[in-house]
Write an enzyme that holds these catalytic residues in place. Sequence first.
Site, PDB file in Angstrom:
ATOM      1  CG  ASP A  59       1.075  -9.421   9.387  1.00 49.92           C
ATOM      2  OD1 ASP A  59       0.621 -10.231  10.212  1.00 49.92           O
ATOM      3  OD2 ASP A  59       0.487  -9.119   8.327  1.00 49.92           O
ATOM      4  CD  GLU A 106       4.702 -11.847   2.121  1.00 51.05           C
ATOM      5  OE1 GLU A 106       3.977 -11.840   1.087  1.00 51.05           O
ATOM      6  OE2 GLU A 106       5.008 -10.832   2.752  1.00 51.05           O
ATOM      7  CD  GLU A 134       2.969  -5.500  -4.322  1.00 49.60           C
ATOM      8  OE1 GLU A 134       3.558  -6.528  -3.907  1.00 49.60           O
ATOM      9  OE2 GLU A 134       3.040  -4.404  -3.747  1.00 49.60           O
ATOM     10  CG  HIS A 164       0.975  -6.553   5.896  1.00 49.19           C
ATOM     11  ND1 HIS A 164       1.331  -7.872   6.091  1.00 49.19           N
ATOM     12  CD2 HIS A 164       1.358  -6.264   4.635  1.00 49.19           C
ATOM     13  CE1 HIS A 164       1.914  -8.339   5.015  1.00 49.19           C
ATOM     14  NE2 HIS A 164       1.951  -7.376   4.094  1.00 49.19           N
TER      15      HIS A 164
END
Length: 495
Positions: free
Chosen positions: A192, A285, A294, A443
């Site tokens: 990506d 990230e 998440e 993505h």
Amino acid sequence: NDIWCLCIDIILAQQISLPVCLLFFRLLSSVKATLQHCTAEHQVNLVDLIRKYNLDDYGYIKMINFIRSTVSASFQIYDYIHFLCDDPLLQTDPEELCGSEGSCLASGADPHNALVHRAQAAEERARSSEEALARAMDDLHKLKVLAQGLVLNAETSRSGTLGGVAELREDEDEAYFSSYGHYSIHEEMLKDKVRTESYRDFMYSNPEVFRDKVVLDVGCGTGILSMFAAQAGAKKVIAVDQSEIIYQAMDIVRSNQLEDKITLIKGRIEDIKLPVEKVDIIISEWMGYFLLFESMLDSVLYARDLYLADGGSVYPDLCNISLAAVGDVQKHQDRIAFWDDVYGFNMACMKKAVVPEAVVEVLKADTLISEPTVIQTIDCNRVCLSELEFSSDFHLKITNTTDCTVSQIYTYWLLFICSLSTCYTKRNNIVMFSTGPQVTKTHWKQTVFLLEKPVSVQAGEELQGKITVRKNKKDPRSLWVTFELRDRKQTYSLQ
């Protein structure tokens, strides 16, 4: 003698499954014959009684049993009444005793008409049952929404605790980290270019930010951000990851002769102790679908509060979540209306399961029908854990030139990676990227929430609504997202 004959008739009736007269005077050949006999001989018309007292199945059974028990008492045959446990009269549907227009099927009507009446009655019962089932499913859905509301409105955090993710035991969090032990997900992220080159460009274009600094990389994966930081001039980089990929990261670091600058530690940041007391910079990230899926930002904030030195910085440092309206009737048809007719079968009940699942996909830019609006802005250097659960009112201005239909709401996010000390004076130090549908695909794609019932809007209208975002208390890495739109409320899951 008459009583003994009656008792024998009862026993015989039970053995050969024939009905007995309601008043126990005679063994008859069928239910129809029994009804005709009772009407002619005893002036007891069961159909009239059913109509008069509007008896349902239960009421009809109670009536038959009451008459049986009363008559048995008068004849003193209590010991034999139990032989009628399979009484054919009790096995007869009271609705079948009456035709669709209230005429009794046992009144000597034409056999063909009787069958037609019975078929019509059965069809009506089936229709009523389907309606009752639909009402029950709707009530169940309302109950589910109510239960979700009770959970979502509960206190978002308990006093004196670290928050959802920090409270998870290592074994409870194993599935999450195991998913990052597979190479394919890291290949996808590295390929990506929007993602990876944005981090690289920020660090390489701001060497003064990293020169001689101690850097912490939270969730380092293959170690790409750690190596960027080392190349940008960092004195020491500590890379932390709980997944098995960290063993490959160790090999990668050694292969690039950076082991003197980069130290890799396996474990959750919440569970380990760093070899230093404080760090100057935290990079990570951490972003997921819908930005917050998440809940990895929780771990970054944990590290910030515990390890970041005064005057230190977290990168990325600023981000926001936006949403807008989609008018894609065909997509709605494919995802929702599809269940109304699946190879000739009605599977509409599946909608209750399909609608609440958020979808991650790339939208077509020509299906967007409103201006976007920002619903939440996050400053990673200042935000509190509790602010990652929020509610926000929003207004969507419809940009279509004609009246149209809102079939979905979609969200995307915008990320800034910049040095706060220089980004307001040197524009080239600002690096940003978006996951919106009108720029280069990432993505992360877009997160889409399909409306169960599309909303009609007019050109230029401002569609008002409210969004509420909460963590799933059972799985704090998952999210509940609730939309309130035009007096409709729907909760979606991201898990």
